[in-house]
Design a protein around this motif. Structure first.
Motif, mmCIF file in Angstrom:
data_model
loop_
_atom_site.group_PDB
_atom_site.id
_atom_site.type_symbol
_atom_site.label_atom_id
_atom_site.label_comp_id
_atom_site.label_asym_id
_atom_site.label_seq_id
_atom_site.Cartn_x
_atom_site.Cartn_y
_atom_site.Cartn_z
ATOM 1 N N GLN A 171 -5.070 4.064 -5.637
ATOM 2 C CA GLN A 171 -3.721 4.220 -5.121
ATOM 3 C C GLN A 171 -3.201 2.872 -4.623
ATOM 4 O O GLN A 171 -3.972 1.952 -4.362
ATOM 5 C CB GLN A 171 -3.714 5.258 -3.999
ATOM 6 C CG GLN A 171 -4.177 6.633 -4.465
ATOM 7 C CD GLN A 171 -4.018 7.690 -3.393
ATOM 8 O OE1 GLN A 171 -2.936 7.886 -2.854
ATOM 9 N NE2 GLN A 171 -5.096 8.382 -3.090
ATOM 10 N N TYR A 209 4.892 3.087 -0.312
ATOM 11 C CA TYR A 209 5.549 2.851 -1.585
ATOM 12 C C TYR A 209 6.953 2.286 -1.395
ATOM 13 O O TYR A 209 7.444 1.563 -2.245
ATOM 14 C CB TYR A 209 5.670 4.162 -2.380
ATOM 15 C CG TYR A 209 4.373 4.658 -2.945
ATOM 16 C CD1 TYR A 209 3.857 4.126 -4.110
ATOM 17 C CD2 TYR A 209 3.670 5.663 -2.306
ATOM 18 C CE1 TYR A 209 2.665 4.580 -4.640
ATOM 19 C CE2 TYR A 209 2.471 6.127 -2.821
ATOM 20 C CZ TYR A 209 1.984 5.591 -3.989
ATOM 21 O OH TYR A 209 0.801 6.046 -4.514
ATOM 22 N N LYS A 345 7.242 -1.825 -7.464
ATOM 23 C CA LYS A 345 6.391 -0.678 -7.176
ATOM 24 C C LYS A 345 6.721 0.489 -8.098
ATOM 25 O O LYS A 345 5.841 1.281 -8.452
ATOM 26 C CB LYS A 345 6.520 -0.275 -5.713
ATOM 27 C CG LYS A 345 5.904 -1.295 -4.760
ATOM 28 C CD LYS A 345 6.036 -0.876 -3.312
ATOM 29 C CE LYS A 345 5.416 -1.932 -2.399
ATOM 30 N NZ LYS A 345 5.586 -1.617 -0.968
ATOM 31 N N THR A 346 7.989 0.595 -8.505
ATOM 32 C CA THR A 346 8.368 1.632 -9.460
ATOM 33 C C THR A 346 7.587 1.475 -10.752
ATOM 34 O O THR A 346 7.076 2.442 -11.328
ATOM 35 C CB THR A 346 9.873 1.560 -9.753
ATOM 36 O OG1 THR A 346 10.596 1.841 -8.554
ATOM 37 C CG2 THR A 346 10.272 2.564 -10.820
ATOM 38 N N THR A 349 3.940 2.588 -10.154
ATOM 39 C CA THR A 349 3.753 4.031 -10.017
ATOM 40 C C THR A 349 3.917 4.738 -11.360
ATOM 41 O O THR A 349 3.335 5.804 -11.574
ATOM 42 C CB THR A 349 4.733 4.629 -8.988
ATOM 43 O OG1 THR A 349 6.076 4.275 -9.340
ATOM 44 C CG2 THR A 349 4.437 4.119 -7.594
ATOM 45 N N ASN A 352 0.860 5.898 -13.350
ATOM 46 C CA ASN A 352 0.138 7.129 -12.982
ATOM 47 C C ASN A 352 -1.335 6.860 -12.651
ATOM 48 O O ASN A 352 -2.241 7.527 -13.151
ATOM 49 C CB ASN A 352 0.241 8.169 -14.105
ATOM 50 C CG ASN A 352 1.653 8.645 -14.334
ATOM 51 O OD1 ASN A 352 2.388 8.917 -13.381
ATOM 52 N ND2 ASN A 352 2.064 8.726 -15.593
ATOM 53 N N ASN A 353 -1.548 5.841 -11.825
ATOM 54 C CA ASN A 353 -2.880 5.477 -11.327
ATOM 55 C C ASN A 353 -3.792 4.832 -12.370
ATOM 56 O O ASN A 353 -4.964 4.588 -12.093
ATOM 57 C CB ASN A 353 -3.603 6.686 -10.714
ATOM 58 C CG ASN A 353 -2.937 7.181 -9.451
ATOM 59 O OD1 ASN A 353 -2.336 6.409 -8.712
ATOM 60 N ND2 ASN A 353 -3.022 8.480 -9.208
ATOM 61 N N TYR A 385 -4.153 -3.561 -6.400
ATOM 62 C CA TYR A 385 -4.150 -2.645 -7.530
ATOM 63 C C TYR A 385 -5.358 -2.958 -8.407
ATOM 64 O O TYR A 385 -5.729 -4.122 -8.590
ATOM 65 C CB TYR A 385 -2.855 -2.795 -8.347
ATOM 66 C CG TYR A 385 -2.555 -1.594 -9.208
ATOM 67 C CD1 TYR A 385 -1.814 -0.540 -8.713
ATOM 68 C CD2 TYR A 385 -3.029 -1.511 -10.513
ATOM 69 C CE1 TYR A 385 -1.545 0.586 -9.479
ATOM 70 C CE2 TYR A 385 -2.783 -0.397 -11.291
ATOM 71 C CZ TYR A 385 -2.037 0.637 -10.782
ATOM 72 O OH TYR A 385 -1.784 1.756 -11.555
#
Length: 391
Positions: A171, A209, A345-346, A349, A352-353, A385
């Motif tokens: 995450q 986020y 960040k969009t 995300t 999807n991990n 990340y």
């Protein structure tokens, strides 16, 4: 395998239960009054959260009560990186253990103690940043001291474990700077609280986020890209002699336009002193420029972004960044920190991990690049990340 660094100050907080309001220079008196050493128990509370991921974690730590006992008691795989013969460790032990952890390139360092321990950790981190000897590693404190004024601790031992769990489950974990504070214990025992700031350290904060620049609860792309560009440009100003390699993609293209420079959307450009050195360079020309920078004793930074929806950072659309180019960059002082990955960040995300992918064509290099890397997602805003090889 996730590499977790661990340092416990066994005497952290020993004076609290016997009303000594601190542990500095009070260990023998505290023990004589019947105080119990609780730092290991508090560390185990943090590590217990991570038991479901035990097979994916290697704990790098020091012997006996500095970490080995707590980790082995819970069944974790342990690698000893420092040995001490002392049961009541000194600040020197904490500092030497930390240096060993930095050289082991762990993903994060957990330390248990109080503000004095945080000061010991911060002093080593500060020197490392100044000397560029090892890449910067995020740290997080497990509260085990009598006084916790520093902003580098989790709110509870369990909370510290939860933060590491976020990393393990891929995450987004925001990186921030936490202040290291300490008070004069002799005054504190007189009822006077006089705190002093002793520096700051990079810590993983709670999952976040949403950043400051927002529109209707979503990222406003142009504002976020401006924030990201401002952060990279600030690095250029701070390192004006460095050669900056700007990779392909729309995010890096926005950065070039913010610099007022011509950009190659699907190519690689060179920038120095915020001036354009070359557009759309080939691998061979890029290598020549690296050798020129090396001869002039100048550092080289690489600014790249990821392919949206896929997550590739190497091997898709930037083959000019060959294995020998990448190896040169990460073999400089600061290692992988010379690679600046930028993304909203969009965009992250939307993966999807899924981890970011390195597909350089060199399996050994792909493995070397794997692990957690900071992604610049705004001005003074980063997230950790995971990066993986395609294997």
């Amino acid at each position: 395998m996730f590499k977790l660094g661990l340092i416990i100050n066994p005497i952290g907080g020993v004076g609290g239960s016997v009303a000594l309001k601190g542990s500095d220079n009070m260990v023998e008196q505290a023990l004589a009054l019947g105080a119990e050493l609780k730092a290991n128990a508090r560390t185990q509370a943090a590590l217990t959260v991570l038991l479901p991921y035990k097979n994916d974690i290697e704990i790098y730590t020091a012997n006996n009560q500095m970490g080995e006992q707590a980790a082995k008691a819970l069944g974790f795989e342990v690698k000893l990186i420092y040995q001490t013969d002392s049961e009541t460790t000194q600040a020197e032990d904490t500092e030497k253990a930390l240096l060993a952890l930095l050289s082991a390139h762990v993903d994060i360092i957990l330390f248990a103690g109080g503000d004095g321990t945080a000061r010991n950790i911060a002093s080593v981190i500060s020197k490392n940043v100044e000397n560029n000897e090892y890449p910067q590693v995020p740290v997080l404190g497990i509260p085990a001291g009598c006084k916790i004024h520093s902003g580098v601790y989790a709110i509870t031992p369990t909370a510290a474990g939860r933060v590491v769990e976020l990393m393990l489950t891929k995450q987004l974990v925001t990186l921030t700077e936490g202040d290291v504070m300490d008070i004069d214990e002799s005054l504190f025992r007189q009822g006077i609280v006089k705190a002093k700031r002793f520096g700051e350290m990079q810590i993983p904060s709670e999952l976040r986020y949403v950043q400051a620049v927002k529109s209707g609860g979503k990222e406003s792309d142009e504002l976020v890209l401006q924030d990201i560009s401002e952060e990279v440009i600030a690095k250029m100003v701070d390192n004006e002699d460095n050669l900056f390699i700007i990779g392909s993609g729309s995010t890096t293209d926005f950065l070039m336009h913010e610099l007022g420079l011509e950009s190659t959307l699907l190519g690689v450009d060179l920038v120095q002193n915020q001036c354009l050195m070359a557009n759309d360079v080939t691998e061979s020309i890029l290598w020549q420029q690296l050798m020129i920078a090396k001869g002039a004793n100048k550092n080289v930074n690489l600014v790249i972004t990821l392919i949206g929806g896929q997550g590739h950072i190497f091997g898709r659309g930037n083959q000019q960044l060959s294995p020998r180019i990448i190896r040169y960059i990460i073999n400089q002082p600061c290692g992988k920190e010379n690679v600046i990955i930028i993304a909203t960040k969009t965009k992250l995300t939307q993966l999807n991990n899924k981890p970011l992918i390195c597909d350089t064509g060199d399996n050994e290099l792909d493995q070397l690049l794997s692990g957690f890397m900071p992604i610049t997602t705004g001005y003074k805003d980063q997230v950790l990340y995971p990066v993986s090889s395609p294997l």
